[in-house]
Enzyme design. Structure first.
Site, mmCIF file in Angstrom:
data_model
loop_
_atom_site.group_PDB
_atom_site.id
_atom_site.type_symbol
_atom_site.label_atom_id
_atom_site.label_comp_id
_atom_site.label_asym_id
_atom_site.label_seq_id
_atom_site.Cartn_x
_atom_site.Cartn_y
_atom_site.Cartn_z
ATOM 1 N N HIS A 265 0.837 -1.212 0.000
ATOM 2 C CA HIS A 265 0.000 0.000 0.000
ATOM 3 C C HIS A 265 0.871 1.262 0.000
ATOM 4 O O HIS A 265 0.729 2.130 -0.876
ATOM 5 C CB HIS A 265 -0.913 -0.009 1.236
ATOM 6 C CG HIS A 265 -1.783 1.203 1.378
ATOM 7 N ND1 HIS A 265 -3.092 1.224 0.976
ATOM 8 C CD2 HIS A 265 -1.528 2.441 1.859
ATOM 9 C CE1 HIS A 265 -3.608 2.428 1.210
ATOM 10 N NE2 HIS A 265 -2.668 3.190 1.749
ATOM 11 N N GLU A 266 1.780 1.341 0.968
ATOM 12 C CA GLU A 266 2.641 2.532 1.049
ATOM 13 C C GLU A 266 3.552 2.600 -0.183
ATOM 14 O O GLU A 266 3.886 3.684 -0.657
ATOM 15 C CB GLU A 266 3.465 2.535 2.347
ATOM 16 C CG GLU A 266 2.642 2.463 3.638
ATOM 17 C CD GLU A 266 1.557 3.531 3.770
ATOM 18 O OE1 GLU A 266 1.722 4.619 3.192
ATOM 19 O OE2 GLU A 266 0.537 3.257 4.432
ATOM 20 N N HIS A 269 1.811 4.537 -2.768
ATOM 21 C CA HIS A 269 1.943 5.983 -2.529
ATOM 22 C C HIS A 269 3.333 6.447 -2.978
ATOM 23 O O HIS A 269 3.479 7.501 -3.602
ATOM 24 C CB HIS A 269 1.798 6.296 -1.036
ATOM 25 C CG HIS A 269 0.392 6.264 -0.518
ATOM 26 N ND1 HIS A 269 -0.613 7.021 -1.065
ATOM 27 C CD2 HIS A 269 -0.179 5.580 0.520
ATOM 28 C CE1 HIS A 269 -1.743 6.805 -0.372
ATOM 29 N NE2 HIS A 269 -1.503 5.936 0.585
ATOM 30 N N GLU A 295 -4.806 7.761 -2.767
ATOM 31 C CA GLU A 295 -5.334 6.480 -2.275
ATOM 32 C C GLU A 295 -5.691 5.554 -3.436
ATOM 33 O O GLU A 295 -5.617 4.340 -3.298
ATOM 34 C CB GLU A 295 -6.550 6.705 -1.370
ATOM 35 C CG GLU A 295 -6.196 7.170 0.025
ATOM 36 C CD GLU A 295 -5.276 6.214 0.787
ATOM 37 O OE1 GLU A 295 -5.432 4.984 0.670
ATOM 38 O OE2 GLU A 295 -4.377 6.708 1.481
HETATM 39 ZN ZN ZN Z 1 -2.848 5.277 2.086
#
Ligand code: ZN
Length: 500
Positions: A265-266, A269, A295
């Site tokens: 997830h990170e 980003h 997101e």
């Molecule tokens: Zn996030």
């Protein structure tokens, strides 16, 4: 002064302000990775002073004059400078309406409240956090009144995270999602398919998980020369430039997938920040265009890639190599089912894809009522617990697992939560478009994510804030936003997982 000189002076002004942001970012990062907890009050004072400097840059007379000059001669400057001037004059307009002492006091309160919240969550002590939460809510109400007195407070707050987003749009969006998700969740529960998740809690020592994180960073095509990884209580990503991006994760010995999905997830980003256009280097535009679009990228990697059948098939042999004892009797199908098991739960960050938006709807409803003046801080825990029962059918045992679970409000972020759900919805629509242009499933099955990163760079990352969120999504999807892609994606996926 000639336009060329004005632009030069403007860029020099931006570079100085960028240095302040850099320093504040590093201090913030340090405070959650290295600083002993006792240091938070002095940190708050330092951050208060730095934000005072930052404020002065944002609203200075020199800045104001330069912006007016540039905007009056828009056609004579390049597109990056033009967008910078537009963005910053909007910011100046907004920030200059907030008195400096209030602005600084707010920054300091965020630091103090975050430290208090962490302790309160740990000790299940909502009463300790309550006065700070109340202060932050009051600050936000006042600020919204300063910079957008014509709007309902919550609309003004939503607009900070996603320009143009309103309750009217979100009410419609969440109604559409709820209409599909609730019966789908009911069908999965009635089916009662027993999914074995037991192997996910087999202990994996932290040093082995750290090695796995390195492997995941490689799979994600993240260049470690420009992206670091550290450990924090709550995983996050921060960036000081496209040459210095940092992600964090948290290792749980008995839940290795928790860190695995945090890293993915990170990592999503981080990829966004690492691939903003080179021409934006040093510009305030060199960052993701909005929280929702950010997101959409993190959740694209975490869920659409990371929880797909193809990725599980690719990952399993690697997992078996790294964690032979824990993974030897697991098949790709078992892994796919286990990481997609959907059921109502208490904690947002651990929720599955299907129930995730229901967690967001609880927060959305509560924020809406707080800023409509319908809910006081005393009534929050009860309202929270009631909505969890209504939307997810679960009983909240205590505030640690209820109202105190998220860090956002302690950081003054009201109006942020809808970004998570919208991000998932954007990601599903982006997937549909990407599939038309490249062999998405083949790439993921082979663990070759570079073509996907390249596609996203071309259609999303490179723009940074050169384009507005709505424009980026429309360009990437080739059509205006439509939540049907999201609900169709969920239907297809969970029909498969639960053999409906
Ligand atoms: Zn996030």
């Amino acid at each position: 002064m000639a336009m060329e000189q004005i632009v030069k002076a403007f860029k020099a002004d931006l570079a100085k302000q960028d240095a302040i942001h850099h320093a504040m970012g590093v201090l913030q990062y340090d405070s959650v990775t290295a600083m002993p907890k006792g240091g938070y009050e002095e940190l708050a004072a330092t951050m208060g002073y730095l934000s005072e400097l930052d404020y002065k840059f944002q609203v200075s007379t020199e800045r104001k004059e330069m912006l007016e000059q540039i905007l009056a001669h828009k056609d004579e400057v390049d597109s990056v400078t033009r967008r910078e001037a537009e963005e910053l004059s909007e910011e100046l307009e907004r920030v200059s309406k907030i008195p400096m002492d209030e602005y600084v006091a707010y920054q300091m309160e965020q630091n103090v409240a975050s430290a208090v919240w962490e302790k309160a969550k740990h000790e299940n002590d909502y009463q300790a956090f309550k006065p700070h939460l109340e202060k932050l809510i009051d600050f936000n109400k006042r600020f919204a009144g300063y910079f957008a007195p014509e709007k309902p407070v919550y609309d003004a707050l939503l607009d900070q995270f996603e320009k143009g987003l309103t309750m009217a749009t979100l009410d419609q969006y969440f109604t559409a999602v709820r209409k599909e998700v609730v019966p789908l969740l009911k069908a999965t529960q009635e089916k009662g398919r027993a999914i074995d998740e037991s192997f996910l809690s087999r202990p994996v020592p932290v040093h082995m998980q750290q090695k796995f994180s390195d492997e995941l960073m490689k799979i994600l095509c993240i260049d470690r020369e420009y992206c670091g990884i550290a450990e924090t209580e709550h995983p996050f990503t921060t960036n000081f430039s496209k040459h210095d991006v940092r992600i964090t994760t948290h290792y749980h010995e008995d839940a290795f997938v928790s860190s695995m999905y945090s890293v993915i997830h990170e990592g999503g980003h981080a990829l966004y920040e690492l691939h903003t256009g080179d021409e934006l280097l040093g510009s305030p535009l060199a960052q993701g265009t909005s929280m929702s679009v950010h997101e959409s990228q993190s959740r694209f990697f975490e869920n659409i890639i990371g929880r797909s059948e193809a990725f599980c098939a690719y990952l399993l042999p690697r997992l078996q190599e790294l964690f032979p004892q824990q993974m030897q009797d697991v098949t790709a199908e078992k892994l796919f089912l286990a990481v997609n098991n959907a059921k109502p739960s208490l904690i947002r960050t651990e929720a599955d894809e299907l129930t995730y938006s229901l967690h967001i709807m609880v927060r959305y409803e509560i924020e809406k009522r707080i800023f409509a003046g319908e809910l006081s801080v005393d009534e929050l825990p009860e309202a929270w617990n009631k909505l969890y029962k209504e939307y997810l059918g679960v009983d909240v045992p205590d505030d640690t697992h209820g109202i105190l679970q998220d860090s956002h409000w302690a950081g003054g972020m009201f109006g942020y939560f809808p970004s998570y759900s919208l991000g998932s919805a954007y990601a599903s629509q982006i997937l549909a478009r990407m599939r038309k242009e490249l062999d998405f499933d083949g790439c993921v099955r082979r663990g070759e994510l570079q073509p996907i990163v390249d596609w996203l760079t071309e259609h999303v990352f490179k723009y940074g804030q050169l384009k507005k969120p709505g424009e980026v999504i429309e360009l990437a999807c080739g059509a205006p936003f439509d939540p049907t892609f999201y609900t169709d994606y969920l239907k297809e996926k969970f029909t498969k997982v639960f053999a409906l």
